[in-house]
Design an enzyme around this catalytic site. Structure first.
Site, short mmCIF file in Angstrom:
data_model
loop_
_atom_site.label_atom_id
_atom_site.label_comp_id
_atom_site.label_asym_id
_atom_site.label_seq_id
_atom_site.Cartn_x
_atom_site.Cartn_y
_atom_site.Cartn_z
N GLU B 41 15.33 -21.46 -17.30
CA GLU B 41 15.27 -20.36 -16.33
C GLU B 41 13.86 -19.76 -16.25
O GLU B 41 13.25 -19.49 -17.29
CB GLU B 41 16.27 -19.28 -16.75
CG GLU B 41 16.43 -18.15 -15.73
CD GLU B 41 17.38 -17.07 -16.21
OE1 GLU B 41 17.68 -17.03 -17.42
OE2 GLU B 41 17.82 -16.25 -15.38
N LYS B 114 21.53 -16.77 -8.36
CA LYS B 114 22.28 -16.24 -9.51
C LYS B 114 23.21 -15.11 -9.08
O LYS B 114 22.77 -14.11 -8.52
CB LYS B 114 21.27 -15.74 -10.55
CG LYS B 114 21.84 -15.30 -11.88
CD LYS B 114 20.67 -14.99 -12.84
CE LYS B 114 21.13 -14.58 -14.22
NZ LYS B 114 19.96 -14.41 -15.15
N CYS B 151 22.03 -18.78 -16.33
CA CYS B 151 22.07 -17.85 -17.46
C CYS B 151 23.32 -16.98 -17.52
O CYS B 151 24.38 -17.46 -17.89
CB CYS B 151 20.80 -17.01 -17.48
SG CYS B 151 20.48 -16.30 -19.13
#
Lengths: 292, 292
Positions: B41, B114, B151
């Site tokens: 990331e 995300k 994540c």
């Protein structure tokens, strides 16, 4: 701390023998200070779902019945909250795989009817059990709200999440799972690890402890079609970060008290506030079978 | 078998230096036969979210930009499908944490913004990133449908499930997670284990491989308020039963090719057909924030 008693047993053909052995375990654990005691799935009989045989419906009992009287009395006599599992006869031709929870006064606090029903060689549960129609509702007890689920449910994050969203303070899985003795050691390891991993993940995702109680021992397939089931024991308790607090052996019975730190859930959910950030605006399609 | 290349690196302040180091890794892995390469990331910079500082918006880039040109070229030159992660400037005052996937011809196959954004001391992502508005859509590539998430998404079974229901053949998590150096060894172990466990569980629940790529190394907190972050590496690949196929070290960079047996997913989903038995009639409340 909540002292939780776990009863990992192997079982015999005779129901009364199994009941007597369960009762002795309950008495032993209560005398060691257990406040909550969890039995494994269908703990009054052999795992009869290895074959599809109408004769096995004789194991089913109603609510109330001798089953409920026996375990209600066991809970009251030992001053424990007791999680049991039964083959429920709801009506002629309508049966469930049902967990019943009794409080310290013997009162039936509530029931959970197994929602996800497996069906694969050796585990012909769809023949015996109608999928539950109560949904995923925690059971209120004097020890708090218990998220009681059963066996195959353990593979479904949805079930664990719904229990947590409804306030379950811990997740409890009576279960009966084992190996096909013909499987390789590597395959056995993968299966048992997957089983432990997915249940620990429910603790992690929801910030609650998980208590999973399995049977142990070998049971042969009455039909002779398979090599039977080698139930892998490994009952365990995980804390709200998925950390293993206790794990029972694979090949032996176990009656154990485990201290579960309930207060830790509050801290863990503050450190890792997963419930805060769920994208509930984007979850509609979780009710789809498949999206193609 | 799909040969997957993993790039676990630590990073420096200078973007060009990081890019050059990423490119070298891509070249090395491609020369070893990698067909799919996954970076971690925000791999072009330090993890700038340790503080809330408007100056850090300088790291954001648009689509297209130098970022996309650089990694598009890297994919094409090395004939690989490449999973990258960027700080996306979508408009003035509107930024995302976005994964971009380039195909072997350099074409941008798609992006994932995300969806779940964390915010806790040291990880002030809500300041920088607007939560994604594309949803959980796999990205189609010449190697199949990739379920790319980022994540904090890794803690959400809902995200993994939606990707799987939409046909994702594997789940891929570029990530940046580490310890507070002040934490005890026991707490560090619990956190890292929880992180591994929940991601392995997505493999189990959905019968797909999981590829998770983290950064490693220590990065100090520019504000001096905390002791910084010790990124714990441990990038890993799990098969569709959650079995660990490879795990990188905690404290060192790693550039590794891992063989992922995609055909195994078909078998695993036949043995343990979790998708078959989902109780979609009882999952409506998964879109609730809480049920009380």
């Amino acid at each position: 701390m909540l002292k939780v008693g776990i009863v990992q047993h192997s079982f015999l053909e005779d129901v009364d023998t199994n009941r007597a052995s369960n009762l002795t375990a309950i008495e032993n654990l209560a005398s060691e200070g257990a406040k909550l005691i969890v039995l494994s799935e269908l703990h009054d009989s052999l795992y009869f779902c290895q074959t599809e045989n109408v004769a096995n419906f004789r194991y089913a009992e109603e609510i109330p019945s001798e089953f409920t009287e026996f375990y209600s009395q066991a809970a009251a006599d030992n001053n424990v909250v007791l999680v049991t599992s039964m083959f429920e006869r709801r009506a002629a031709g309508l049966y469930h795989n049902t967990a019943l929870v009794f409080d310290t006064d013997g009162r039936l606090c509530g029931k959970y009817r197994k929602m996800h029903i497996p069906d694969d060689p050796g585990f012909y549960e769809k023949f015996y059990f109608t999928p539950g129609d109560i949904g995923f509702l925690p059971i209120e007890t004097s020890l708090g709200k218990l998220g009681v689920l059963v066996c195959w449910d353990q593979w479904y994050p949805e079930a664990a999440r719904l229990m947590a969203l409804r306030g379950a303070e811990m997740l409890i899985y009576p279960t009966a799972i084992g190996w096909n003795p013909d499987d390789t050691d590597a395959e056995r390891k993968r299966q048992r690890d997957a089983w432990i991993t997915i249940q620990r993940s429910h603790a992690v995702a929801n910030g609650v402890p998980v208590i999973s109680v399995n049977r142990n021992g070998f049971e042969e397939d009455p039909s002779g079609q398979t090599s039977g089931i080698d139930f892998w024991g490994s009952s365990f308790v995980a804390g709200p970060q998925g950390e293993i607090l206790y794990m029972a052996p694979e090949n032996a019975s176990a009656e154990v008290c485990v201290d579960v730190p309930l207060q830790h859930s509050e801290n863990v959910r503050q450190w890792w506030p997963f419930l805060r950030d769920r994208r509930i605006d984007a979850y509609d399609d979780l009710t789809a079978r498949y999206l193609d």
